[in-house]
Structures are given as structure tokens and as C-alpha cells.
Design a protein around this motif. Structure first.
Motif, PDB file in Angstrom:
ATOM      1  N   LEU A 169      35.310  70.425  26.659  1.00  0.00           N
ATOM      2  CA  LEU A 169      34.572  70.010  27.629  1.00  0.00           C
ATOM      3  C   LEU A 169      35.126  70.001  29.049  1.00  0.00           C
ATOM      4  N   ALA A 170      36.448  69.791  29.175  1.00  0.00           N
ATOM      5  CA  ALA A 170      37.205  69.626  30.083  1.00  0.00           C
ATOM      6  C   ALA A 170      37.004  71.059  30.986  1.00  0.00           C
ATOM      7  N   ALA A 171      37.128  72.173  30.083  1.00  0.00           N
ATOM      8  CA  ALA A 171      36.985  73.490  30.616  1.00  0.00           C
ATOM      9  C   ALA A 171      35.578  73.914  30.997  1.00  0.00           C
ATOM     10  N   SER A 172      34.536  73.403  30.340  1.00  0.00           N
ATOM     11  CA  SER A 172      33.243  73.736  30.709  1.00  0.00           C
ATOM     12  C   SER A 172      33.081  73.297  32.121  1.00  0.00           C
ATOM     13  N   ALA A 173      33.512  71.918  32.285  1.00  0.00           N
ATOM     14  CA  ALA A 173      32.948  71.118  33.418  1.00  0.00           C
ATOM     15  C   ALA A 173      34.331  71.255  34.634  1.00  0.00           C
ATOM     16  N   GLY A 174      35.228  72.415  34.288  1.00  0.00           N
ATOM     17  CA  GLY A 174      36.393  72.630  35.326  1.00  0.00           C
ATOM     18  C   GLY A 174      36.109  73.310  36.483  1.00  0.00           C
ATOM     19  N   LEU A 175      35.369  72.910  37.555  1.00  0.00           N
ATOM     20  CA  LEU A 175      34.941  73.524  38.746  1.00  0.00           C
ATOM     21  C   LEU A 175      36.251  74.267  39.148  1.00  0.00           C
ATOM     22  N   PRO A 176      36.013  75.574  39.339  1.00  0.00           N
ATOM     23  CA  PRO A 176      37.153  76.587  39.886  1.00  0.00           C
ATOM     24  C   PRO A 176      37.716  76.097  41.179  1.00  0.00           C
ATOM     25  N   GLY A 177      39.100  75.923  41.380  1.00  0.00           N
ATOM     26  CA  GLY A 177      39.591  75.544  42.331  1.00  0.00           C
ATOM     27  C   GLY A 177      39.814  73.918  42.390  1.00  0.00           C
ATOM     28  N   LEU A 178      38.924  73.166  41.912  1.00  0.00           N
ATOM     29  CA  LEU A 178      39.136  71.678  42.011  1.00  0.00           C
ATOM     30  C   LEU A 178      39.908  71.483  40.810  1.00  0.00           C
ATOM     31  N   PHE A 179      39.734  71.846  39.745  1.00  0.00           N
ATOM     32  CA  PHE A 179      40.627  71.657  38.276  1.00  0.00           C
ATOM     33  C   PHE A 179      41.161  72.802  37.965  1.00  0.00           C
ATOM     34  N   ALA A 180      42.192  72.471  37.252  1.00  0.00           N
ATOM     35  CA  ALA A 180      43.027  73.692  36.729  1.00  0.00           C
ATOM     36  C   ALA A 180      42.451  74.483  35.519  1.00  0.00           C
ATOM     37  N   PRO A 181      42.314  75.518  35.354  1.00  0.00           N
ATOM     38  CA  PRO A 181      41.932  76.185  34.253  1.00  0.00           C
ATOM     39  C   PRO A 181      42.533  75.848  33.146  1.00  0.00           C
ATOM     40  N   VAL A 182      41.806  75.668  32.045  1.00  0.00           N
ATOM     41  CA  VAL A 182      42.062  74.942  30.788  1.00  0.00           C
ATOM     42  C   VAL A 182      42.446  76.146  29.494  1.00  0.00           C
ATOM     43  N   PRO A 183      43.638  76.256  29.111  1.00  0.00           N
ATOM     44  CA  PRO A 183      44.101  77.441  28.160  1.00  0.00           C
ATOM     45  C   PRO A 183      43.339  76.978  26.715  1.00  0.00           C
ATOM     46  N   LEU A 184      42.544  77.918  26.282  1.00  0.00           N
ATOM     47  CA  LEU A 184      41.798  77.933  25.117  1.00  0.00           C
ATOM     48  C   LEU A 184      41.844  79.168  24.443  1.00  0.00           C
ATOM     49  N   GLY A 185      42.214  79.349  23.102  1.00  0.00           N
ATOM     50  CA  GLY A 185      41.944  80.468  22.405  1.00  0.00           C
ATOM     51  C   GLY A 185      42.833  81.682  22.964  1.00  0.00           C
ATOM     52  N   GLY A 186      43.824  81.514  23.615  1.00  0.00           N
ATOM     53  CA  GLY A 186      44.714  82.767  24.333  1.00  0.00           C
ATOM     54  C   GLY A 186      44.483  82.975  25.755  1.00  0.00           C
ATOM     55  N   SER A 187      43.544  82.332  26.057  1.00  0.00           N
ATOM     56  CA  SER A 187      42.986  82.719  27.619  1.00  0.00           C
ATOM     57  C   SER A 187      42.724  81.709  28.463  1.00  0.00           C
ATOM     58  N   GLN A 188      42.436  81.747  29.789  1.00  0.00           N
ATOM     59  CA  GLN A 188      42.325  80.642  30.555  1.00  0.00           C
ATOM     60  C   GLN A 188      40.723  80.204  30.856  1.00  0.00           C
ATOM     61  N   HIS A 189      40.236  79.188  30.628  1.00  0.00           N
ATOM     62  CA  HIS A 189      39.011  78.734  30.954  1.00  0.00           C
ATOM     63  C   HIS A 189      38.375  77.844  32.038  1.00  0.00           C
ATOM     64  N   VAL A 190      37.403  78.210  32.801  1.00  0.00           N
ATOM     65  CA  VAL A 190      36.866  77.415  33.639  1.00  0.00           C
ATOM     66  C   VAL A 190      35.321  77.130  33.511  1.00  0.00           C
ATOM     67  N   ASP A 191      34.565  76.592  34.469  1.00  0.00           N
ATOM     68  CA  ASP A 191      33.223  75.889  34.327  1.00  0.00           C
ATOM     69  C   ASP A 191      32.543  77.253  33.662  1.00  0.00           C
ATOM     70  N   GLY A 192      31.624  76.576  32.887  1.00  0.00           N
ATOM     71  CA  GLY A 192      30.742  77.535  32.449  1.00  0.00           C
ATOM     72  C   GLY A 192      29.586  78.036  33.092  1.00  0.00           C
ATOM     73  N   ALA A 193      29.334  77.181  34.312  1.00  0.00           N
ATOM     74  CA  ALA A 193      28.212  77.610  35.047  1.00  0.00           C
ATOM     75  C   ALA A 193      28.708  78.783  36.131  1.00  0.00           C
TER      76      ALA A 193
END
Length: 303
Positions: A164-188
Motif C-alpha cells: 500500500l505504501a508503494a501504491s500510494a507513493g507519489l513519485p518524487g514525494l515518497f521514495a520508490p518501494v522495493p517489491l519483487g525485485g523492482s522499484q514501485h511507485v504510485d499505481g495512479a
């Protein structure tokens, strides 16, 4: 319920074993992104429960993913009312905790984020008290954006705080979240209104709580670089959200009508009461219009 491995992602369209038991999805609720605008989704959700419309599935993106996961833990009117209290307690300082000097220091240091996500993560941990996303009572599907692959990734299992932190992670505002071997940001970024996901899973009726269908620009003539970034992201989100989902025979998509919100900063939590009321009113109008013409699938909407 069996707890799945913490980072088992599987295929990008995989459904967790705990959720495969759902053989029929009569009612699905989809939560768009929208930052603080997502408070309006809670009012609309209250209207759905008041009408006896109980979700068999929830799908969420960004701030809407938090709403989706919260209700998936216990899909009941009591739980939805608790969600209202959560939103009433949200503040800009809670979600975006750092002052301008800290933000400026990070900007000068060329870090990958401007704000600490500690407040957001603590909020998620309090709101979604399960070890694994697969442990919710009804299936919860959350989308993130794989920053390296440039595509959406769907999650039905994993640590809720990380997903959920990754899904709500506004790019640039919050750091990308490492998941499944990659980096994840806001789903929007790529999927601001994930209605197609619910349809692809076979939902017969999909209630789309899109609170960002209109552009609610707020900045004036004088804008910082961050203001420009957020305004641009809001414009892109509103345009991407207008994609028309593809339905199969027997499927219906019902969308929340536009709300008179006006100019709004997605970091502004001072208007939560008004947004809750607007969402409740829009939700009741949406339900009345839908049930007057298409009461099916009936059983879950009987009240």
C-alpha cells in the motif's frame, strides 16, 4: 487462513490461493487514486452499505487502495464508519510530515524523495491489521507501477504496509518501494481508475468510486517546482481515468457522478467533512439511478 510468503508475487495477473474460492463476484467496488480527495470515497461507500450493497471484491489504487484494503479486512457498516473516523483524523502533517527546510535539503541532496513515508506507513499499519494482504475477508486487489518496467503490477498478497505504501507513493514525494525485485511507485501513474481489473475478474456489477474524474487544479500564478509536478500529475490522472472499460455480456459499470469540489490540493486534508458529505450525496444519487433501472444482480442489493 494460511499466511503466504511475504514477497510472493507470482504472475502479474495472479490471484492468491485464499481468494480463488470466490466463484461469483456479484458486486465489486473500485477505488480510484486522488490523494485527500479519497475521503469522498468513504461517504460513497457508506451509501452503498446503507443500501445493502456489499462488495464481494474491492480494487484500489493509490489513496483509494488504502480505503479498499481497510474495508476488505471487514466489509461491514461498522468498519466503514471507522474508516470515516480515520479520515477525519488525517492531517497534512501526518501524511507529509517534513517541513520546508527538510524538503529543501533533500532536494539539494538529489535524493529520490522529498517526504518521509514514516507517517504513511504507520497509518497503513494501523488501518490494515493483517500480516498478509491475502488475509482480508474479501479479495483485495492493489495496483502499483513498476518504475523499471514501466507497467502496472497487481498485488493480492504480500506485506500490506509495503504494497500500500508503494501504491500510494507519489513519485518524487515518497521514495520508490522495493517489491519483487523492482522499484514501485504510485499505481495512479499508469492505472488511476482500475475498473477494468474488476471486470476482467468477472464482476457482474462494478461500482466505480472515481473522485479524480475531473481536474481539480488549485495552484495559482506563483508555483514551486513541486506544485508544477503535482498539478501535472493531476492532469495526467484525470485524462487516463477517462478510458472506457470493456465489459462482457451481463456486466455493468456504475460510476460516481461528478462532485462540486472545485479547486483542491491533494495534500489538503482540511476539507474532509465536506468531501465525506459530497461523497455520500453522490453515492446515494448513483445508487438510486442504478437501482431504478437495473436492480440485478439483486441478492446483494436487496438490503
Amino acid at each position: 487462513m494460511t499466511v503466504l510468503p511475504l514477497w510472493r508475487r507470482g504472475r502479474r495477473d495472479a490471484v492468491a490461493p485464499a481468494q480463488e474460492a470466490v466463484t461469483e463476484i456479484r458486486e465489486a467496488v473500485v477505488f480510484s487514486g486522488g490523494g485527500s480527495l479519497a475521503a469522498a470515497q468513504v461517504g460513497a461507500l457508506q451509501a452503498l452499505f446503507e443500501a445493502g450493497i456489499l462488495p464481494d471484491l474491492v480494487v484500489g489504487c493509490s489513496a483509494g487502495a488504502l480505503n479498499a484494503a481497510f474495508v476488505a479486512v471487514e466489509p461491514s457498516p461498522r468498519r466503514v464508519n471507522e474508516l470515516e473516523h480515520v479520515w477525519r483524523g488525517m492531517t497534512r502533517e501526518l501524511v507529509f510530515p517534513d517541513n520546508r527546510f527538510t524538503v529543501a535539503r533533500r532536494l539539494a541532496a538529489r535524493t529520490d524523495h522529498l517526504y518521509s513515508a514514516d507517517g504513511l506507513r504507520a497509518l497503513i499499519a494501523d488501518c490494515v491489521p493483517v500480516v498478509d494482504l491475502a488475509d482480508t475477508v474479501i479479495p483485495c486487489h492493489v495496483v502499483t507501477t513498476d518504475l523499471l518496467a514501466g507497467e502496472p503490477v497487481w498485488w493480492t498478497t504480500g506485506d500490506p504496509v509495503e504494497v500500500l505504501a508503494a501504491s500510494a507513493g507519489l513519485p518524487g514525494l515518497f521514495a520508490p518501494v522495493p517489491l519483487g525485485g523492482s522499484q514501485h511507485v504510485d499505481g495512479a501513474v499508469c492505472c488511476p481508475v482500475p475498473a477494468q481489473r474488476a471486470l476482467d475478474l468477472g464482476a457482474r456489477r462494478v461500482w466505480v468510486l472515481d473522485v479524480a474524474q475531473d481536474f481539480h487544479g488549485w495552484a495559482g500564478d506563483t508555483m514551486s517546482a513541486l506544485d508544477v509536478l503535482l498539478e501535472s500529475f493531476a492532469i495526467a490522472r484525470s485524462h487516463l481515468g477517462r478510458r472506457i472499460p470493456v465489459t462482457a455480456a451481463g456486466q455493468r459499470v456504475v460510476t460516481l457522478p461528478p462532485m462540486p469540489i472545485g479547486r483542491h490540493d491533494l495534500r489538503d486534508f482540511s476539507r474532509t467533512s465536506a468531501l465525506l458529505a459530497a461523497g455520500r450525496e453522490a453515492g446515494r444519487a448513483m445508487i438510486a439511478a442504478e437501482l431504478s433501472t437495473a436492480p440485478l444482480p439483486g441478492a446483494s442489493a436487496a438490503g
